[in-house]
Each structure stands twice: as C-alpha cells, then as structure tokens.
Design an enzyme around this catalytic site. Structure first.
Site, PDB file in Angstrom:
ATOM      1  N   HIS A   1     -45.159  16.502   3.717  1.00 46.77           N
ATOM      2  CA  HIS A   1     -43.836  16.134   3.188  1.00 46.77           C
ATOM      3  C   HIS A   1     -42.681  16.620   4.077  1.00 46.77           C
ATOM      4  O   HIS A   1     -41.529  16.294   3.799  1.00 46.77           O
ATOM      5  CB  HIS A   1     -43.644  16.677   1.774  1.00 46.77           C
ATOM      6  CG  HIS A   1     -44.601  16.117   0.770  1.00 46.77           C
ATOM      7  ND1 HIS A   1     -44.780  14.757   0.584  1.00 46.77           N
ATOM      8  CD2 HIS A   1     -45.447  16.718  -0.109  1.00 46.77           C
ATOM      9  CE1 HIS A   1     -45.698  14.559  -0.362  1.00 46.77           C
ATOM     10  NE2 HIS A   1     -46.118  15.727  -0.790  1.00 46.77           N
TER      11      HIS A   1
ATOM     12  N   ASP B   1     -54.113  12.148   0.777  1.00 44.51           N
ATOM     13  CA  ASP B   1     -53.569  13.004  -0.290  1.00 44.51           C
ATOM     14  C   ASP B   1     -53.076  12.096  -1.429  1.00 44.51           C
ATOM     15  O   ASP B   1     -52.727  10.930  -1.212  1.00 44.51           O
ATOM     16  CB  ASP B   1     -52.408  13.818   0.281  1.00 44.51           C
ATOM     17  CG  ASP B   1     -51.836  14.850  -0.684  1.00 44.51           C
ATOM     18  OD1 ASP B   1     -52.225  16.021  -0.586  1.00 44.51           O
ATOM     19  OD2 ASP B   1     -50.995  14.471  -1.527  1.00 44.51           O
TER      20      ASP B   1
ATOM     21  N   HIS C   1     -50.353  12.122  -2.842  1.00 43.35           N
ATOM     22  CA  HIS C   1     -48.920  11.821  -2.714  1.00 43.35           C
ATOM     23  C   HIS C   1     -48.619  11.212  -1.353  1.00 43.35           C
ATOM     24  O   HIS C   1     -49.284  11.527  -0.362  1.00 43.35           O
ATOM     25  CB  HIS C   1     -48.103  13.103  -2.914  1.00 43.35           C
ATOM     26  CG  HIS C   1     -48.417  13.789  -4.208  1.00 43.35           C
ATOM     27  ND1 HIS C   1     -49.308  14.836  -4.286  1.00 43.35           N
ATOM     28  CD2 HIS C   1     -48.006  13.525  -5.471  1.00 43.35           C
ATOM     29  CE1 HIS C   1     -49.424  15.208  -5.560  1.00 43.35           C
ATOM     30  NE2 HIS C   1     -48.657  14.429  -6.301  1.00 43.35           N
TER      31      HIS C   1
ATOM     32  N   ASP D   1     -56.094  16.303  -3.924  1.00 43.63           N
ATOM     33  CA  ASP D   1     -55.434  16.256  -5.231  1.00 43.63           C
ATOM     34  C   ASP D   1     -55.510  14.874  -5.881  1.00 43.63           C
ATOM     35  O   ASP D   1     -55.038  14.692  -7.004  1.00 43.63           O
ATOM     36  CB  ASP D   1     -53.975  16.732  -5.152  1.00 43.63           C
ATOM     37  CG  ASP D   1     -53.198  16.125  -4.004  1.00 43.63           C
ATOM     38  OD1 ASP D   1     -53.761  15.292  -3.259  1.00 43.63           O
ATOM     39  OD2 ASP D   1     -52.013  16.475  -3.846  1.00 43.63           O
TER      40      ASP D   1
ATOM     41  N   TYR E   1     -55.200  21.202  -5.876  1.00 44.13           N
ATOM     42  CA  TYR E   1     -54.691  22.340  -6.653  1.00 44.13           C
ATOM     43  C   TYR E   1     -55.611  22.798  -7.771  1.00 44.13           C
ATOM     44  O   TYR E   1     -55.282  23.745  -8.480  1.00 44.13           O
ATOM     45  CB  TYR E   1     -53.292  21.976  -7.181  1.00 44.13           C
ATOM     46  CG  TYR E   1     -52.388  21.566  -6.042  1.00 44.13           C
ATOM     47  CD1 TYR E   1     -51.794  22.548  -5.257  1.00 44.13           C
ATOM     48  CD2 TYR E   1     -52.206  20.231  -5.691  1.00 44.13           C
ATOM     49  CE1 TYR E   1     -51.006  22.197  -4.165  1.00 44.13           C
ATOM     50  CE2 TYR E   1     -51.435  19.872  -4.605  1.00 44.13           C
ATOM     51  CZ  TYR E   1     -50.837  20.851  -3.845  1.00 44.13           C
ATOM     52  OH  TYR E   1     -50.092  20.514  -2.748  1.00 44.13           O
TER      53      TYR E   1
HETATM   54 ZN    ZN Z   1     -50.380  15.905  -2.774  1.00 45.95          ZN
END
Ligand code: ZN
Length: 351
Positions: A167, A203, A205, A290, A329
């Site tokens: 990110h 991922d 995201h 995740d 996570y």
């Molecule tokens: Zn993520």
C-alpha cells in the site's frame, strides 16, 4: 527455497491503529512473522539473513522526502515531547494537506511534527513507533536480498517481510505499510535480469502502492486480484478494473465479497496468462494470505488448497521468482497458508 529473514521486524510495534478516531488493537503484529517462520522451520526451510542494501534500492521506488521523513519521524515526535503532552506515544497525523489547498504550488514542509505526519501518511491507521523505521528498512532489505538471489537463476526465493509494503506509494505511507517491499524487489529484478518484470499481487486488498509506483513504467507489469473496493473495502478509492496504467501495463481483477477458490483461482490464472502474453521475464508474487476464509481483515473465502493451487499456477510460468510477504492476520492459519503457497510454487516450477 531460501527464506530471507530479518530479526529487526520485531522492533516495529505499531501499538494498534486509529480508525474512525478510535484506538483499536490492530492485527499487524510481530507475532505474524514469528508464526510464519515457525511453520517454515518445521518444514525444513533454509533461512538466510537479509543483507543491508544501498540506499539506491530504497530510492529506486521511493522519494527521498518520504524516506528522510520516516527515518526521523519517531525521534522528532518524541523530541517534541508528544508522548507526555498530550500523551500520544505513536506518530499519528491529524491534518492532511489536500492538493486543493495549494492552487498548484507545493506545500511547505510543516514545522511541527504533529502536522508533518499528514504530509506523508494518507491514513490514520499506520502508526510510527520507536523501531518502525528500522523494521521497515529491514523489510525492504529482505525483499531486495531475495530478489538478488532469484535473479541469479538458482530458483525462487521467499522474503518473509514485515511490516508489509504494497500500500506504500513513492511518496506516502498507509495501509499498515511504510516502504514498498514488493516494488523494491521488482526494481532489483528488473536491474539484474534486464527482463520485463511482472508483479502479481494476490493479497486480499488491492496493491495500490505498487500500481502507483509503476503506473508509467511499461517494463514493470502490475496485476492484482482483490476484494472489490466498490463493495466498501480498503483502499476504497483504487483497485477498479478501469485502472489500466500506461500502455495497459496494469491489471485489476476485483472480486465480490464472499468469493472463494473458483473465482479467485480463475483470476490468478488470468493474471498469470496476462503476464506471459506481455512477455514477463521475471516475477514478483506479492503474497498476502488474508484472502483466506477466516482472516479477520477480508471477506474472501480462499482455502489452503486454493493457495497451493495459486502457487502452482504462478510457478508454472517458470520465471526467476521472488515471493514477498504482504498481509495475512489469522495467526493460527497464516503459517500453513504461506507454506502451501510456497510448496505449490515449487511444484509448479518442477512440472
Ligand atoms: Zn491485505
């Protein structure tokens, strides 16, 4: 495959997050990297210490403004007495210099450390503590060390990086990320192999930082499969299929919340085929685990077998490959998920 590692990850304890103004415990914890390491040690992995890389590796993907800021951020905050008054022991932005304030001229670097934070952070969740810079720098060194190993042609390498990186943009940090480890690995692969590099981000995201860093660079392809930001998921403003980069060198495949192995693996296969068609000669896998069912940070429902199959699909490209750890996570599950993905990648390469 070699697992590149740095003990310095443990010096970064964000101490939770500030989300909608509320302090929450957060899930980006030192125990994440330790859980992955323990599982890979059980599997008999060979660990390699990260080598300190020259600043050139950092500045291949980040502006000096961001790195100079991060290197001093906590020291400046602490020096200003903010842990005592008003009682905040992490760097937290409170003011963001929106471009519309400036009529096109560049903002002055703020004199107060409280205001300076908002010049480089784009959210309030990504807190800086006493060891954050050392850990972020070590994570980038870890990714670049792994890329150096992969570029030598001895097979794939895995960078067990923490904090994550995808990110972070050239000049801003956010989303629990400070420096973009996957992007730095891609820059090193590009330099050492001379080949076009694909970054495939699996991922949960969108890899918005990596997309932004390489937006204008048609020699680094960036592809991401992730939960649809249009359904209300981070990074909210980015990750849509319409974002195609310069010359079509970016590809986003957003998935509906609840998507499982079938839809996710079809998207991974599409990104792999796209990288092949576009002539990628080296690969970075931004491995977030995740997207797994049960992860507290995403609504995707990928299985451990799904991660193994994704590894096989990407290994089947047969390219010099570095796998860089991003999110994941669920402390009880992430070690196994990473192991499945890496073993799948090795199977794909042998096939
Ligand atoms: Zn993520």
């Amino acid at each position: 495959m070699p697992v590149v590692w740095s003990d310095l990850h443990g010096s970064h304890d964000p101490g939770g997050e500030i989300w909608v103004g509320v302090h929450t415990p957060g899930t980006e914890l030192p125990a994440r990297a330790d859980a992955i390491r323990a599982e890979l040690a059980d599997a008999g992995a060979a660990f390699v210490d990260a080598e300190r890389q020259p600043d050139e590796a950092l500045h291949a993907v980040h502006d000096a403004g961001l790195t100079d800021y991060l290197a001093r951020a906590w020291e400046d905050w602490n020096g200003a007495g903010l842990p005592d008054d008003p009682g905040q022991d992490r760097v937290v932005p409170y003011l963001f210099p929106d471009p519309s304030l400036f009529s096109g001229f560049p903002p002055t670097i703020a004199a107060s450390p409280t205001a300076r934070a908002g010049q480089f952070a784009y959210d309030t969740m990504t807190l800086v503590g006493p060891g954050t810079w050392e850990a972020a720098r070590a994570a980038l060194d870890t990714a670049v060390t792994a890329a150096g190993l992969a570029a030598r042609g001895d097979g794939p390498a895995y960078a067990l990086t923490r904090p994550p990186g995808h990110h972070a943009t050239r000049s801003a940090f956010g989303g629990s990320c400070y420096l973009n480890n996957s992007a730095a690995a891609a820059a090193r692969l590009r330099r050492d192999t001379g080949a076009r590099v694909a970054v495939i981000d699996i991922d949960a995201h969108h890899g918005n930082g990596t997309q932004a860093i390489f937006w204008d660079d048609s020699e680094v392809l960036t592809g991401s499969v992730h939960v649809d930001p249009g359904a209300g998921w981070f990074p909210h403003f980015l990750g849509f299929a319409s974002e195609t980069g310069r010359d079509g060198s970016n590809r986003n495949l957003p998935l509906a919340p609840g998507a499982g192995d079938d839809a996710w693996l079809a998207a991974v296969a599409e990104l792999a085929g796209w990288a092949r068609e576009r002539g990628a000669g080296a690969l970075v896998v931004a491995l977030g685990v995740d997207a797994a069912a049960g992860d507290p940070e995403s609504p995707l429902r990928v299985s451990a077998n799904g991660y193994r199959a994704a590894g096989r699909e990407l290994g089947d490209l047969g390219l010099p490959t570095v796998v860089v750890q991003e999110g994941g996570y669920d402390l009880a599950a992430i070690g196994r998920l990473v192991r499945e993905a890496l073993e799948g990648l090795e199977e794909g390469m042998r096939a």
